[in-house]
Design a protein around this motif. Structure first.
Motif, PDB file in Angstrom:
ATOM      1  N   GLY A 109       0.779  -1.233   0.000  1.00 49.47           N
ATOM      2  CA  GLY A 109       0.000   0.000   0.000  1.00 49.47           C
ATOM      3  C   GLY A 109       0.812   1.285   0.000  1.00 49.47           C
ATOM      4  O   GLY A 109       0.302   2.332   0.384  1.00 49.47           O
ATOM      5  N   VAL A 110       2.060   1.218  -0.425  1.00 47.81           N
ATOM      6  CA  VAL A 110       2.910   2.412  -0.492  1.00 47.81           C
ATOM      7  C   VAL A 110       3.439   2.529  -1.913  1.00 47.81           C
ATOM      8  O   VAL A 110       3.830   1.530  -2.517  1.00 47.81           O
TER       9      VAL A 110
ATOM     10  N   LEU B  64      10.055  -1.727   5.252  1.00 47.57           N
ATOM     11  CA  LEU B  64       8.878  -0.954   4.856  1.00 47.57           C
ATOM     12  C   LEU B  64       8.140  -0.381   6.066  1.00 47.57           C
ATOM     13  O   LEU B  64       7.688   0.770   6.029  1.00 47.57           O
ATOM     14  N   THR B  65       8.042  -1.145   7.142  1.00 39.97           N
ATOM     15  CA  THR B  65       7.375  -0.619   8.340  1.00 39.97           C
ATOM     16  C   THR B  65       8.173   0.524   8.957  1.00 39.97           C
ATOM     17  O   THR B  65       7.594   1.505   9.425  1.00 39.97           O
ATOM     18  N   LYS B  66       9.495   0.413   8.916  1.00 40.67           N
ATOM     19  CA  LYS B  66      10.337   1.500   9.427  1.00 40.67           C
ATOM     20  C   LYS B  66      10.177   2.751   8.568  1.00 40.67           C
ATOM     21  O   LYS B  66      10.105   3.870   9.078  1.00 40.67           O
ATOM     22  N   VAL B  67      10.087   2.546   7.267  1.00 43.16           N
ATOM     23  CA  VAL B  67       9.899   3.674   6.347  1.00 43.16           C
ATOM     24  C   VAL B  67       8.533   4.314   6.573  1.00 43.16           C
ATOM     25  O   VAL B  67       8.410   5.544   6.591  1.00 43.16           O
ATOM     26  N   LYS B  68       7.509   3.494   6.759  1.00 44.67           N
ATOM     27  CA  LYS B  68       6.150   4.019   6.986  1.00 44.67           C
ATOM     28  C   LYS B  68       6.093   4.878   8.247  1.00 44.67           C
ATOM     29  O   LYS B  68       5.386   5.882   8.287  1.00 44.67           O
TER      30      LYS B  68
ATOM     31  N   PHE C  61       8.101   5.495  -0.877  1.00 45.02           N
ATOM     32  CA  PHE C  61       9.038   4.564  -0.245  1.00 45.02           C
ATOM     33  C   PHE C  61      10.463   5.112  -0.289  1.00 45.02           C
ATOM     34  O   PHE C  61      11.170   5.114   0.727  1.00 45.02           O
ATOM     35  N   ILE C  62      10.878   5.606  -1.442  1.00 43.56           N
ATOM     36  CA  ILE C  62      12.234   6.158  -1.583  1.00 43.56           C
ATOM     37  C   ILE C  62      12.381   7.407  -0.716  1.00 43.56           C
ATOM     38  O   ILE C  62      13.416   7.613  -0.062  1.00 43.56           O
ATOM     39  N   ASN C  63      11.336   8.226  -0.678  1.00 38.44           N
ATOM     40  CA  ASN C  63      11.355   9.416   0.175  1.00 38.44           C
ATOM     41  C   ASN C  63      11.493   9.013   1.644  1.00 38.44           C
ATOM     42  O   ASN C  63      12.277   9.602   2.393  1.00 38.44           O
ATOM     43  N   GLY C  64      10.750   7.995   2.040  1.00 41.70           N
ATOM     44  CA  GLY C  64      10.835   7.511   3.414  1.00 41.70           C
ATOM     45  C   GLY C  64      12.198   6.919   3.743  1.00 41.70           C
ATOM     46  O   GLY C  64      12.688   7.055   4.874  1.00 41.70           O
TER      47      GLY C  64
END
Length: 117
Positions: A72-73, A109-113, A78-81
């Motif tokens: 869902g991203v 992904l969870t860390k990025v979110k 994702f790259i920005n995060g």
């Protein structure tokens, strides 16, 4: 006595024909056409060495995009995060992780979110 250039010419022509070995038709037999084709092949090889790098980058981005969209991203978020969370993994490694170690990719992904909010 005049200078005979037969052996030198033959050596020069054989050198070009050896480089053109395996080409189709007259391109591997005729000296003039073979030389032109070898030079053209070198230009193709030079160009394609650059293009291979582009193609692989596009492939890695497509793989990362598919893996992130499943969660869902979007890829750009994702790259920005990744940049905001100071995770420095290149796209090649991210795509390999996404394919071979999906659980690790989910943790990333969870860390990025968490940094996107």
């Amino acid at each position: 006595m005049r200078v005979k250039t037969g052996p030198i010419t033959r050596k020069r022509r054989k050198k070009w024909l050896k480089l053109a070995k395996g080409y189709f038709g007259h391109k591997s037999i005729g000296f003039k056409v073979a030389k032109q084709q070898v030079v053209k092949s070198w230009t193709y090889a030079f160009r394609d060495r650059k293009q291979v790098k582009r193609h692989f980058r596009r492939l890695w981005i497509a793989r990362i995009n598919a893996a992130t969209r499943a969660q869902g991203v979007s890829y750009s978020l994702f790259i920005n995060g990744l940049k905001k969370s100071n995770i420095q993994i290149n796209r090649k490694m991210l795509s390999e992780i996404a394919i071979h170690q999906p659980k690790v990719f989910d943790k990333i992904l969870t860390k990025v979110k968490s940094h996107l909010k």
